[in-house]
Structure formats: structure tokens, C-alpha cells
Design an enzyme around this catalytic site. Structure first.
Site, short mmCIF file in Angstrom:
data_model
loop_
_atom_site.label_atom_id
_atom_site.label_comp_id
_atom_site.label_asym_id
_atom_site.label_seq_id
_atom_site.Cartn_x
_atom_site.Cartn_y
_atom_site.Cartn_z
N SER A 1 90.95 57.46 115.06
CA SER A 1 89.53 57.97 114.81
C SER A 1 89.06 58.33 113.61
O SER A 1 89.91 58.64 112.74
CB SER A 1 89.18 59.07 115.96
OG SER A 1 88.04 59.50 116.11
N SER B 1 86.12 64.00 117.75
CA SER B 1 85.43 62.66 118.48
C SER B 1 86.18 62.16 119.48
O SER B 1 85.28 61.24 120.35
CB SER B 1 84.58 61.70 117.45
OG SER B 1 85.54 60.93 116.70
N ASP C 1 84.34 53.63 109.62
CA ASP C 1 83.29 54.38 110.28
C ASP C 1 83.27 55.64 109.11
O ASP C 1 83.76 56.46 109.36
CB ASP C 1 83.04 54.69 111.49
CG ASP C 1 81.85 55.51 111.80
OD1 ASP C 1 81.26 56.00 111.06
OD2 ASP C 1 81.45 55.75 113.18
N GLU D 1 80.19 51.05 109.57
CA GLU D 1 79.40 51.32 110.48
C GLU D 1 78.32 52.30 110.13
O GLU D 1 77.17 52.14 110.71
CB GLU D 1 80.22 52.16 111.72
CG GLU D 1 79.42 52.78 112.76
CD GLU D 1 79.03 51.82 113.91
OE1 GLU D 1 79.62 50.55 113.61
OE2 GLU D 1 78.30 52.18 114.59
N ASN E 1 75.52 49.27 109.01
CA ASN E 1 74.43 50.14 109.21
C ASN E 1 73.03 49.70 109.19
O ASN E 1 72.22 50.02 110.04
CB ASN E 1 74.75 51.47 108.50
CG ASN E 1 73.64 52.36 108.86
OD1 ASN E 1 73.82 53.12 109.74
ND2 ASN E 1 72.78 52.68 107.54
N LYS F 1 71.11 48.27 114.39
CA LYS F 1 71.98 49.19 114.29
C LYS F 1 71.19 50.58 114.06
O LYS F 1 70.66 51.46 114.93
CB LYS F 1 73.09 49.05 113.24
CG LYS F 1 74.33 49.87 113.39
CD LYS F 1 74.10 51.47 113.02
CE LYS F 1 75.23 52.39 113.17
NZ LYS F 1 74.99 53.67 112.58
N ASN G 1 71.17 54.93 115.32
CA ASN G 1 70.65 56.53 114.50
C ASN G 1 69.63 57.05 115.10
O ASN G 1 69.71 58.31 114.96
CB ASN G 1 70.56 56.07 112.91
CG ASN G 1 71.59 55.26 112.31
OD1 ASN G 1 72.55 54.47 113.04
ND2 ASN G 1 71.91 55.30 110.97
N CYS H 1 71.02 59.11 118.84
CA CYS H 1 70.77 60.82 118.58
C CYS H 1 69.63 61.32 119.44
O CYS H 1 69.87 62.61 119.71
CB CYS H 1 70.42 61.13 117.01
SG CYS H 1 71.78 60.50 115.83
N HIS I 1 77.19 62.61 109.08
CA HIS I 1 78.65 62.22 109.21
C HIS I 1 79.66 63.30 108.83
O HIS I 1 80.83 63.32 109.50
CB HIS I 1 79.12 60.90 108.34
CG HIS I 1 80.26 60.31 108.60
ND1 HIS I 1 80.35 59.50 109.86
CD2 HIS I 1 81.49 60.38 108.01
CE1 HIS I 1 81.70 59.04 109.98
NE2 HIS I 1 82.27 59.55 108.91
N SER J 1 75.08 48.43 118.34
CA SER J 1 75.87 48.57 116.91
C SER J 1 76.99 47.82 116.89
O SER J 1 77.39 47.08 115.80
CB SER J 1 76.14 49.94 116.80
OG SER J 1 75.16 50.89 116.87
N GLN K 1 79.11 44.74 114.72
CA GLN K 1 80.32 45.10 114.10
C GLN K 1 81.36 43.67 114.13
O GLN K 1 81.96 43.26 113.66
CB GLN K 1 81.08 46.25 114.57
CG GLN K 1 80.63 47.36 114.02
CD GLN K 1 81.31 47.75 112.86
OE1 GLN K 1 82.01 46.79 112.04
NE2 GLN K 1 81.39 48.83 112.07
P1 NAI Z 1 68.82 58.48 106.13
O1 NAI Z 1 68.99 58.17 104.56
O2 NAI Z 1 67.89 57.72 106.82
O3 NAI Z 1 68.17 59.77 106.15
C1 NAI Z 1 68.54 61.04 105.81
C2 NAI Z 1 67.55 61.70 105.28
O4 NAI Z 1 67.81 63.13 105.02
C3 NAI Z 1 66.67 61.05 104.21
O5 NAI Z 1 65.15 60.66 104.67
C4 NAI Z 1 66.57 62.15 102.99
O6 NAI Z 1 65.53 61.97 102.35
C5 NAI Z 1 66.91 63.45 103.84
N1 NAI Z 1 67.47 64.60 103.03
C6 NAI Z 1 68.59 64.45 102.06
N2 NAI Z 1 68.94 65.50 101.39
C7 NAI Z 1 68.05 66.49 101.91
C8 NAI Z 1 67.91 67.69 101.95
N3 NAI Z 1 68.80 68.41 101.08
N4 NAI Z 1 67.14 68.52 102.68
C9 NAI Z 1 66.27 67.73 103.69
N5 NAI Z 1 66.45 66.27 103.80
C10 NAI Z 1 67.14 65.64 102.78
O7 NAI Z 1 70.40 58.49 106.69
P2 NAI Z 1 70.56 58.18 108.33
O8 NAI Z 1 70.92 56.90 108.59
O9 NAI Z 1 69.59 59.20 109.14
O10 NAI Z 1 71.94 59.16 108.50
C11 NAI Z 1 72.08 60.49 108.05
C12 NAI Z 1 73.63 60.91 108.41
O11 NAI Z 1 73.97 60.74 109.73
C13 NAI Z 1 74.56 60.15 107.75
O12 NAI Z 1 75.80 60.92 107.14
C14 NAI Z 1 75.19 59.21 108.73
O13 NAI Z 1 76.47 58.68 108.65
C15 NAI Z 1 75.00 59.99 109.76
N6 NAI Z 1 75.19 59.21 111.30
C16 NAI Z 1 75.52 59.93 112.55
C17 NAI Z 1 75.42 59.54 113.41
C18 NAI Z 1 75.80 60.24 114.73
O14 NAI Z 1 75.94 59.65 115.88
N7 NAI Z 1 75.99 61.79 114.72
C19 NAI Z 1 74.74 58.25 113.87
C20 NAI Z 1 74.38 57.61 112.60
C21 NAI Z 1 74.23 58.23 111.38
#
Ligand code: NAI
Length: 463
Positions: A76, A81, A128, A189, A214, A219, A224, A228, A334, A392, A396
Site C-alpha cells: 500500500s 488506507s 501512487d 496515479e 493522473n 482520471k 479527483n 472526492c 496525498h 482511473s 493504469q
Molecule cells: P490540483 O493541482 O488540481 O489542485 C491543488 C490546488 O491547491 C491548486 O489549485 C493550487 O492552486 C491550490 N493550492 C496550492 N497551495 C495552496 C495554499 N497554500 N492554499 C490554498 N490553495 C493552495 O491538484 P489535485 O489533483 O486537486 O490534487 C490535490 C492533492 O490531492 C494531491 O496531493 C493529490 O495527489 C491528492 N489526491 C488525493 C485523492 C484522494 O482520494 N484523497 C485523489 C486524487 C488526488
């Protein structure tokens, strides 16, 4: 090898298998690939090490890779998770898996190391967040004499990975460098892992081709966002049973995950505010009807705080000191460094139940922290539903096939799957939800400059 797995309880396999059977009915993309490629087995000869949340949906992915001819070993990518019944079902099927919900950080790297232990080592990585890739590339650099890397670990996380690297180097000298050479590619991912890959490329440190899964539209614009939208509130409810209607929630970040998260909380009746650094995303949030604020201005009054940025130090200790009694704090990005959890370590923690802690602040106010700041939809609930993960994971599998069968066509760079495959993934998911697609006639197609079979959009189209 007998018992080549580490799972919580192998007796959970039967329960896991029943849920797997249900998940298969919700994962039409993966099942269609089994149908299409089950006989030709394009992944024959591949040895794939997977580092991705060991859930029921991932189990369907693993069994699809196996059906296509791959040899697979799995860990994992997150300590909270794993769904233990999913891991048990996979272990019982004979695929080596090393994953327990609630494993320690030391175990995290040990289990990842074990997932590399094919007799001849792996030749592909399915990652991932980039930990499997990091393990090999960092290990190889240390092996090549860049010892200064390992000198002063800056966090508990780094301490754990470097300890594991040293252990492997002592047991198998030269192993990391050998792995770096024999791996032919990685498919990644998530947003955070993709950032790491582009960084590696920029620094001239990417030794094999990488496919950025991604940024397939099917995806990031689905998992995302819509993923969510379902799983954020699911995680908060299972953790706290709190009434969300009427509460004030702050979502930090309005990218794909932020959009889904804000929609999730709004759907539950919360009054949602958003923080952003990017003017485009801030404008989107405002025009979607959310108040866009500074965290500092709302921190004392809000009830629920969710980080979605993939950035670090977004909720800092000075923010948490201002929060009201019993504020809920969680992260769906993440890594756990979006919230300064380390700064809370010297406070009084009371564990309420698994992945839910109450923390007493110096002024006497208490915070409810979910999953110790790690992604709460997988720590406190079961992640996204099967249907969206099917999209997604279909990407992959296509990426793994591409790397294995046509890897020679790629440089050591980061690639996105071509649009016709993206459209294929979407197409495979239409029938299940009764979507009827209109077909273009030849004249209409020519008029907008496409062919009736697609692709329907130019590369620069943003969806
Ligand atoms: P993204 O890049 O589309 O969105 C992130 C946003 O946060 C951007 O718009 C950016 O401008 C903003 N940001 C950056 N620093 C900031 C701050 N200090 N204050 C306020 N806003 C800020 O990225 P995405 O795809 O939304 O992914 C975000 C995170 O979630 C990543 O770490 C990704 O790996 C993770 N993720 C988690 C999932 C889950 O199931 N928990 C699923 C998919 C992605």
C-alpha cells in the site's frame, strides 16, 4: 514461496472476495480489458511492483493485471488506507501482498521493499504518490556514493526510508542500481507523484519513461473530483458522526480534489468557504458560489477544515491555536504535511478510535484530527467508489501495456496517454449508467474538424 504475504488476517479473504465480486460489477472498464486482452496476455513476462492503496478496487486492478499475464507484487502507498479483507483476498489468490491498515512508517518501507522481491526483481512500477519510484532512485543515488543525502533525515518519514535503504544495501550490495537499470517504466496515479516525476525529469534524474495517469481526463477530472465528492463526506461522517448541515467548512485548494471536496460538503448542507493561491481557481470557486477567503480571517469561526492542495504547511500551528473547541481538521491531499501535525506532537492526544484523535491545545480547546493528517477519505472511510476507480485503473492498465509492449518508443520523459485511449476509457463506462451517445454524421464531423469516431477535442481542450 509459502505465505509470501503480510496481511492482518487471512481469514478475512472470504469476505474480501464477496466484496470483490460486487466491485467487479461496478468496474466495467477493467472487466472490458480482461475481455479484450485476456487471451492475448499483453503483459506476459512483466513483473509489476505496485504501490497503491490496497483497497477492494485495487484488488480488481491487481486481478486484471494478472489476467493480462503480469506477475504482480503489491504494497500500500499509505499506512492507513489498506482494507484488510481486500489484502486477504489478494493474498489468498496467490498474489504476494504486504499491507495492513495501521502499519507503522517503518513497516511501510519494509513492506514496500518486500514488494520488490521478485526472484529476478521487477521490470515495471505502478506507483501512487511516487514512493516506489523514490525508493529505487534514492537508494541508487546513495549506493553511488551520494552519502550526504542520508546524513541528516529531516523527518520521521525520511528517517524510516533511509533506515530501510541502509538495510537493503547491507543485505544486497548494488541492488538499487541494478533495479534502476532493469525497470523499464513507471505509471503514476496521482497529482503529487506526477509532480515528483516532472521534478526528476527536470533534474535529469528520470532513468526510465513514465506515464502520467493522473492527467488522463478520465482520471483527474473524475476520480479527483467526483471521487472526492463522494468519499470526503463519507470519511468525516464515519470518523465523527457530526451533523454537517449548517456547519461552516473551509476547503483549502480549489483544484480537482478541492472542487469535489467543496461539492461534497455543500451536498451535505455545510456552508463552504474556499481558500486559493491561484487566481483562476479562486475565480472558479467564487463563480461556483463559494466565498473565497483567507484562512486567517475565518479560522476562529469555522467548524470543519479540509486541505486539498498537495502543498505543505497549509494549516499551521498558529491556525490550530485559533480554532474553536472541537473543530474538525483533516486532509484529503496525498501527504500528511499539509497540516503541521508534527507541531502537535507535544500536545495531549486522546485516541477516540482508529484514525480519530482529540488533541488539547494550550488554551484548553480541543481539535478532532482525522487520520493523523493523512488522506482521510481512505483512512476514515474506504476511498472512492468502484465505478470512478474503474476509470482511473483502466488508464493504469493501458499505461502498463503501453510501457511493456511499446516502451522502446518512449524517451526517459513523462507522457500522457493519447486522447483516443482517454475517450476509450470513458466509452467503456457509458453503458453501465445508461448513457446514450449521439453520433456525428460525416458532414457534422468535417464541420468541426474531427472524425465521427473521435478524438473529439484538440489537445489543448480543457474539459
Ligand atoms: P490540483 O493541482 O488540481 O489542485 C491543488 C490546488 O491547491 C491548486 O489549485 C493550487 O492552486 C491550490 N493550492 C496550492 N497551495 C495552496 C495554499 N497554500 N492554499 C490554498 N490553495 C493552495 O491538484 P489535485 O489533483 O486537486 O490534487 C490535490 C492533492 O490531492 C494531491 O496531493 C493529490 O495527489 C491528492 N489526491 C488525493 C485523492 C484522494 O482520494 N484523497 C485523489 C486524487 C488526488
Amino acid at each position: 514461496m509459502a505465505n509470501d504475504y503480510i496481511v492482518k488476517d487471512i481469514a478475512l479473504a472470504e469476505y474480501g472476495r464477496k466484496e470483490l465480486d460486487i466491485a467487479e460489477t461496478e468496474m466495467p472498464g477493467l472487466m472490458a480489458l480482461r475481455e479484450e486482452y485476456g487471451e492475448s496476455k499483453p503483459l506476459k513476462g512483466s513483473r509489476i511492483v505496485g504501490s497503491l492503496h490496497m483497497t477492494i478496487q485495487t484488488a480488481v486492478l491487481i486481478e486484471t493485471l494478472v489476467a493480462l499475464g503480469a506477475d504482480v507484487r503489491w504494497a500500500s502507498c499509505n499506512i492507513f488506507s489498506t482494507q484488510d479483507h481486500a489484502a486477504a483476498a489478494i493474498a489468498a489468490s496467490g498474489v504476494p501482498v504486504f499491507a495492513i491498515k495501521g502499519q507503522s512508517l517503518v513497516e511501510h518501507w519494509d513492506y514496500l521493499d518486500k514488494s520488490f522481491m521478485f526472484e529476478d526483481g521487477p521490470n515495471l512500477i505502478l506507483d501512487d504518490g511516487g514512493d516506489a519510484t523514490l525508493y529505487i532512485l534514492l537508494g541508487a543515488r546513495v549506493e553511488q556514493g551520494e552519502d550526504e543525502l542520508i546524513a541528516i533525515p529531516k523527518s520521521e518519514e525520511e528517517e524510516a526510508i533511509f533506515a530501510q535503504i541502509k538495510k537493503r544495501m547491507a543485505a544486497s550490495p548494488g541492488w538499487f542500481t541494478k533495479m534502476r537499470t532493469q525497470i523499464v517504466g513507471v505509471s503514476e496515479e496521482t497529482t503529487t507523484g506526477v509532480h515528483r516525476l516532472y521534478d526528476l525529469k527536470k533534474q535529469g534524474q528520470l532513468p526510465f519513461p513514465a506515464i502520467n495517469v493522473n492527467d488522463s481526463v478520465t482520471k483527474s477530472k473524475f476520480d479527483n473530483k467526483y471521487g472526492c465528492k463522494e468519499s470526503l463526506v463519507d470519511g468525516i461522517r464515519r470518523a465523527t458522526d457530526t451533523m454537517m448541515a449548517g456547519k461552516v467548512a473551509v476547503v483549502m485548494g480549489y483544484g480537482d480534489v478541492g472542487k469535489g471536496s467543496a461539492a461534497s460538503l455543500r451536498g451535505a448542507g455545510a456552508r463552504v468557504k474556499v481558500t486559493e493561491v491561484d487566481p483562476i481557481c479562486a475565480l472558479q470557486a467564487a463563480m461556483d458560489g463559494f466565498e473565497v477567503v483567507l484562512l486567517e480571517d475565518v479560522v476562529a469561526d469555522a467548524d470543519i477544515f479540509i486541505t486539498t492542495t498537495g502543498n505543505k504547511d497549509v494549516i499551521r500551528i498558529e491556525h490550530m491555536r485559533e480554532m474553536k473547541d472541537m473543530a474538525i481538521v483533516g486532509n484529503i491531499g496525498h501527504f500528511d504535511n499539509e497540516i503541521q501535525v508534527a507541531a502537535l506532537k507535544n500536545h495531549k492526544w486522546t485516541n477516540i478510535k482508529e484514525q480519530v484523535d482529540m488533541i488539547e491545545m494550550p488554551n484548553g480547546n480541543r481539535l478532532i484530527l482525522l487520520s493523523e493528517g493523512r488522506l482521510l477519505n481512505l483512512g476514515n472511510a474506504t476511498g472512492h467508489p468502484s465505478f470512478v476507480m474503474s476509470a482511473s485503473f483502466t488508464n493504469q492498465v493501458l499505461a502498463q501495456i503501453e510501457l511493456w509492449t511499446r516502451g522502446d518508443n518512449y524517451e526517459n520523459d513523462v507522457y500522457i496517454l493519447p486522447k483516443h485511449l482517454d475517450e476509450k476509457v470513458a466509452r467503456l463506462h457509458l453503458a453501465k449508467i445508461g448513457v446514450k451517445l449521439t453520433e456525428l454524421n460525416a458532414e457534422q464531423a468535417a464541420y468541426i474538424g474531427v472524425t465521427p469516431e473521435g478524438p473529439f477535442k484538440p489537445e489543448h481542450y480543457r474539459y
